[in-house]
Design a protein around this motif. Sequence first.
Motif, PDB file in Angstrom:
ATOM      1  N   CYS A 178       3.279  -3.479  13.820  1.00  0.00           N
ATOM      2  CA  CYS A 178       2.275  -3.319  12.764  1.00  0.00           C
ATOM      3  C   CYS A 178       1.502  -2.011  12.917  1.00  0.00           C
ATOM      4  CB  CYS A 178       1.323  -4.511  12.753  1.00  0.00           C
ATOM      5  SG  CYS A 178       2.084  -6.046  12.171  1.00  0.00           S
ATOM      6  N   LEU A 179       1.205  -1.631  14.153  1.00  0.00           N
ATOM      7  CA  LEU A 179       0.549  -0.340  14.374  1.00  0.00           C
ATOM      8  C   LEU A 179       1.437   0.807  13.911  1.00  0.00           C
ATOM      9  CD1 LEU A 179      -0.999  -0.968  17.916  1.00  0.00           C
ATOM     10  CD2 LEU A 179      -2.285  -0.584  15.794  1.00  0.00           C
ATOM     11  N   GLY A 180       2.737   0.635  14.099  1.00  0.00           N
ATOM     12  CA  GLY A 180       3.680   1.656  13.645  1.00  0.00           C
ATOM     13  C   GLY A 180       3.713   1.807  12.134  1.00  0.00           C
ATOM     14  N   PHE A 181       3.400   0.729  11.416  1.00  0.00           N
ATOM     15  CA  PHE A 181       3.379   0.803   9.952  1.00  0.00           C
ATOM     16  C   PHE A 181       2.317   1.796   9.457  1.00  0.00           C
ATOM     17  CE2 PHE A 181       4.887  -3.885   9.762  1.00  0.00           C
ATOM     18  CZ  PHE A 181       6.201  -3.476   9.937  1.00  0.00           C
ATOM     19  N   TYR A 182       1.294   2.041  10.277  1.00  0.00           N
ATOM     20  CA  TYR A 182       0.194   2.917   9.861  1.00  0.00           C
ATOM     21  C   TYR A 182       0.437   4.374  10.250  1.00  0.00           C
ATOM     22  CZ  TYR A 182      -2.559  -1.209   8.699  1.00  0.00           C
ATOM     23  OH  TYR A 182      -3.012  -2.370   8.116  1.00  0.00           O
ATOM     24  N   LEU A 183       1.546   4.655  10.919  1.00  0.00           N
ATOM     25  CA  LEU A 183       1.847   6.021  11.316  1.00  0.00           C
ATOM     26  C   LEU A 183       2.504   6.790  10.175  1.00  0.00           C
ATOM     27  CD1 LEU A 183       3.087   5.438  14.976  1.00  0.00           C
ATOM     28  CD2 LEU A 183       0.791   6.043  14.178  1.00  0.00           C
ATOM     29  N   GLY A 184       2.420   8.105  10.257  1.00  0.00           N
ATOM     30  CA  GLY A 184       2.835   8.967   9.152  1.00  0.00           C
ATOM     31  C   GLY A 184       4.234   8.756   8.630  1.00  0.00           C
ATOM     32  N   ALA A 185       5.214   8.624   9.541  1.00  0.00           N
ATOM     33  CA  ALA A 185       6.604   8.528   9.107  1.00  0.00           C
ATOM     34  C   ALA A 185       6.840   7.342   8.183  1.00  0.00           C
ATOM     35  CB  ALA A 185       7.523   8.436  10.323  1.00  0.00           C
ATOM     36  N   PHE A 186       6.203   6.210   8.490  1.00  0.00           N
ATOM     37  CA  PHE A 186       6.360   5.027   7.639  1.00  0.00           C
ATOM     38  C   PHE A 186       5.273   4.959   6.577  1.00  0.00           C
ATOM     39  CE2 PHE A 186       5.523   0.633   6.468  1.00  0.00           C
ATOM     40  CZ  PHE A 186       6.811   0.178   6.158  1.00  0.00           C
ATOM     41  N   ARG A 187       4.068   5.388   6.933  1.00  0.00           N
ATOM     42  CA  ARG A 187       2.918   5.219   6.024  1.00  0.00           C
ATOM     43  C   ARG A 187       3.144   5.910   4.690  1.00  0.00           C
ATOM     44  NH1 ARG A 187       0.157   3.945   2.951  1.00  0.00           N
ATOM     45  NH2 ARG A 187      -2.071   3.591   2.830  1.00  0.00           N
ATOM     46  N   ARG A 188       3.890   7.025   4.691  1.00  0.00           N
ATOM     47  CA  ARG A 188       4.134   7.759   3.458  1.00  0.00           C
ATOM     48  C   ARG A 188       5.079   7.029   2.507  1.00  0.00           C
ATOM     49  NH1 ARG A 188       4.059  12.079   7.294  1.00  0.00           N
ATOM     50  NH2 ARG A 188       6.319  11.910   7.564  1.00  0.00           N
ATOM     51  N   LEU A 189       5.747   5.998   2.995  1.00  0.00           N
ATOM     52  CA  LEU A 189       6.745   5.302   2.180  1.00  0.00           C
ATOM     53  C   LEU A 189       6.161   4.177   1.336  1.00  0.00           C
ATOM     54  CD1 LEU A 189       9.618   4.929   4.828  1.00  0.00           C
ATOM     55  CD2 LEU A 189       9.222   6.812   3.217  1.00  0.00           C
ATOM     56  N   VAL A 190       4.938   3.739   1.663  1.00  0.00           N
ATOM     57  CA  VAL A 190       4.390   2.550   1.007  1.00  0.00           C
ATOM     58  C   VAL A 190       2.985   2.822   0.465  1.00  0.00           C
ATOM     59  CG1 VAL A 190       5.719   0.923   2.388  1.00  0.00           C
ATOM     60  CG2 VAL A 190       3.500   1.695   3.218  1.00  0.00           C
ATOM     61  N   THR A 191       2.597   2.017  -0.523  1.00  0.00           N
ATOM     62  CA  THR A 191       1.238   2.084  -1.057  1.00  0.00           C
ATOM     63  C   THR A 191       0.304   1.269  -0.165  1.00  0.00           C
ATOM     64  OG1 THR A 191       1.514   0.128  -2.448  1.00  0.00           O
ATOM     65  CG2 THR A 191       2.200   2.256  -3.383  1.00  0.00           C
ATOM     66  N   ASP A 192      -0.985   1.372  -0.425  1.00  0.00           N
ATOM     67  CA  ASP A 192      -1.969   0.607   0.346  1.00  0.00           C
ATOM     68  C   ASP A 192      -1.735  -0.901   0.185  1.00  0.00           C
ATOM     69  OD1 ASP A 192      -3.152   2.930   1.193  1.00  0.00           O
ATOM     70  OD2 ASP A 192      -4.777   2.880  -0.275  1.00  0.00           O
ATOM     71  N   ASP A 193      -1.484  -1.339  -1.048  1.00  0.00           N
ATOM     72  CA  ASP A 193      -1.254  -2.767  -1.299  1.00  0.00           C
ATOM     73  C   ASP A 193       0.023  -3.255  -0.628  1.00  0.00           C
ATOM     74  OD1 ASP A 193      -3.555  -2.987  -2.761  1.00  0.00           O
ATOM     75  OD2 ASP A 193      -2.579  -2.711  -4.714  1.00  0.00           O
ATOM     76  N   GLN A 194       1.053  -2.432  -0.653  1.00  0.00           N
ATOM     77  CA  GLN A 194       2.309  -2.809   0.011  1.00  0.00           C
ATOM     78  C   GLN A 194       2.116  -2.917   1.517  1.00  0.00           C
ATOM     79  OE1 GLN A 194       4.842   0.366  -1.434  1.00  0.00           O
ATOM     80  NE2 GLN A 194       5.789  -0.955  -2.979  1.00  0.00           N
ATOM     81  N   LEU A 195       1.334  -2.012   2.071  1.00  0.00           N
ATOM     82  CA  LEU A 195       1.080  -2.045   3.509  1.00  0.00           C
ATOM     83  C   LEU A 195       0.320  -3.307   3.907  1.00  0.00           C
ATOM     84  CD1 LEU A 195       1.222  -0.635   6.246  1.00  0.00           C
ATOM     85  CD2 LEU A 195      -0.902   0.553   5.661  1.00  0.00           C
TER      86      LEU A 195
END
Length: 226
Positions: A178-195
């Motif tokens: 879950c912490l990795g979801f907030y990193l740049g490589a993945f974070r750019r792929l999703v919207t705030d609601d999707q995250l």
Amino acid sequence: MTVAKVEITLTQRLLWILNLVFHQVVAIVTVWLLWLFFDNFPLENVLMWHMVLCTAAYVPLMAEAIILFAGDNLWSQGLERPKKNWVHGVLLGISIAAVTAGIACEIRNKNVRGVPHFVSSHAITGLVSWLLAFVSIILGLFSWHAQGLKNIARPVIFKFIHNFIGIACYAIGIASLCLGFYLGAFRRLVTDDQLKSLVALVAIITFWSCLAAFKSCYSQLKNMFS
């Protein structure tokens, strides 16, 4: 010859339905994440394989390895206990191999970029989970042969420690994911609601897959002091 009629309670039916929903959520989260990875990164991208391998290890593999002991788990109900132990061990073995390969990919990626290793919360929790996974394997072997080791300690003690370390390994690994979801490589792929939805779904998967393990831990703890 008459066959005894088994009465199925409403609670049992509800648990089966929730278990079915659980597996559907695991499938949806897994497929969606893998689609994001393969659709947005080239196959030769080492970081992409880090995300693919670690996601596959914790979401479908470890979740299914843990929940298969639950009495209301649909796909493992017909398995006898020894077979469940084997399937549990195989799934966890594949999962740990995937995590190991995933960490190796990220180490290579950071070596190329000249970035320090294991400094972020994501990396540290991932490393701790990986180390606990190997401890859990050793304890699992002790638990499997607990009757032969009863001169050293009561079998329930080996089973409790294995159960507890396994839950800790999985929970910390999910935290790292879950912490990795907030990193740049993945974070750019999703919207705030999707995250937010993704983290919530992963949290639900983690809780439901560990529910039977929590109950087992509590029962083992009581037996240890009885």
